[in-house]
Enzyme design. Structure first.
Site, PDB file in Angstrom:
ATOM      1  NE  ARG A 188      34.980  36.501  45.429  1.00  0.00           N
ATOM      2  CZ  ARG A 188      34.592  35.698  46.419  1.00  0.00           C
ATOM      3  NH1 ARG A 188      34.939  34.423  46.398  1.00  0.00           N
ATOM      4  NH2 ARG A 188      33.837  36.139  47.392  1.00  0.00           N
TER       5      ARG A 188
ATOM      6  CB  SER B 148      34.638  43.113  44.399  1.00  0.00           C
ATOM      7  OG  SER B 148      33.706  42.915  45.430  1.00  0.00           O
TER       8      SER B 148
ATOM      9  CD  GLU C  99      36.352  39.748  42.738  1.00  0.00           C
ATOM     10  OE1 GLU C  99      35.143  39.505  42.797  1.00  0.00           O
ATOM     11  OE2 GLU C  99      37.059  39.930  43.762  1.00  0.00           O
TER      12      GLU C  99
END
Length: 258
Positions: free
Chosen positions: A142, A184, A254
């Site tokens: 990520r 998320s 995130e």
């Protein structure tokens, strides 16, 4: 180049924000270096006072095949990428199904599902008008350090689109809530899951105003219709504090706050 008013309470996936002036970049424009680039606003939490914003126009939503390479413009929605791969029997893009947003957003955060990530299938990215190969870019889970504005990416074309794989990956995401969210909220720490940690400190379903940690998946910060930026930030900070106090783990967001 032109400006457009975008209402983030309707446009962003978490449905928080207000009408904001956004600079639209067209092909051939010099891209400013004093504005924050947004795409589909799917992992954004827009504050009442965001920085100056810009967005790539539809000029950057395209497909071009040449010499065994598929070039895709950064403003291309992920759903169109999957449709194109299915139509032309191209493998590798199945995991993009139902991943919201645009290619540019996927590149900026190396988006993916489980072990499937955009950088796994990537050849190169056009950053600030220069083509840079994947191996020259720092990236990980990520995370990608693009050091500039991505306007397109190239992928080596391989035959073999798989509907079975697509459905298998969609099944993995059946536990995600349908309420508005930014996906998320936190990255999964190594060897653990952010959702498990948030649940373990008693925050699953915990609510502040019209924002809550989802009762379906604790790592999803959901808007129960009318949620405010301040309440979202409160819940993010509360989760980080409680998880650190109990487990000594610092959760990394995130979600991008603007």
């Amino acid at each position: 180049m032109y400006t457009k008013i975008i209402d983030f309470s309707k446009y962003s996936s978490i449905k928080i924000g207000q009408p904001t002036e956004v600079l639209m970049i067209e092909k051939g424009d010099a891209i400013p270096d004093d504005r924050y680039l947004i795409g589909g606003a799917n992992n954004l939490l827009v504050s009442p006072a965001p920085p100056p914003l810009m967005m790539l126009s539809k000029d950057f939503a395209y497909f071009n095949e040449e010499n065994g390479m598929l070039e895709i413009g950064a403003a291309t929605p992920t759903g169109r990428m999957v449709s194109y791969a299915k139509k032309h029997d191209i493998a590798g893009f199945e995991f993009c199904a139902k991943l919201p947003g645009t290619l540019g957003g996927m590149l900026a955060m190396n988006a993916g599902v489980k072990s499937y990530e955009i950088f796994n299938i990537l050849h190169s990215i056009q950053i600030n008008e220069e083509w840079i190969e994947k191996d020259e870019i720092a990236y990980g889970y990520r995370f990608a350090k693009l050091n500039g504005i991505a306007t397109a990416a190239r992928f080596e074309m391989k035959k073999g689109y798989s509907q079975e794989l697509l459905e298998e990956l969609l099944h993995l995401r059946n536990n995600q809530p349908s309420d508005p969210s930014a996906g998320s909220a936190f990255k999964n720490p190594p060897g653990d899951a952010a959702g498990r940690l948030i649940e373990a400190v008693g925050l699953k379903g915990y609510r502040k105003g019209d924002m809550a940690w989802s009762e379906i998946h604790a790592n999803f910060l959901v808007n129960l219709r009318g949620g405010k930026y301040e309440d979202a930030v409160y819940l993010l900070e509360l989760a980080k504090k409680k998880v650190f106090e109990k487990f000594g783990i610092r959760l990394q967001e995130e979600i991008k706050r603007l």
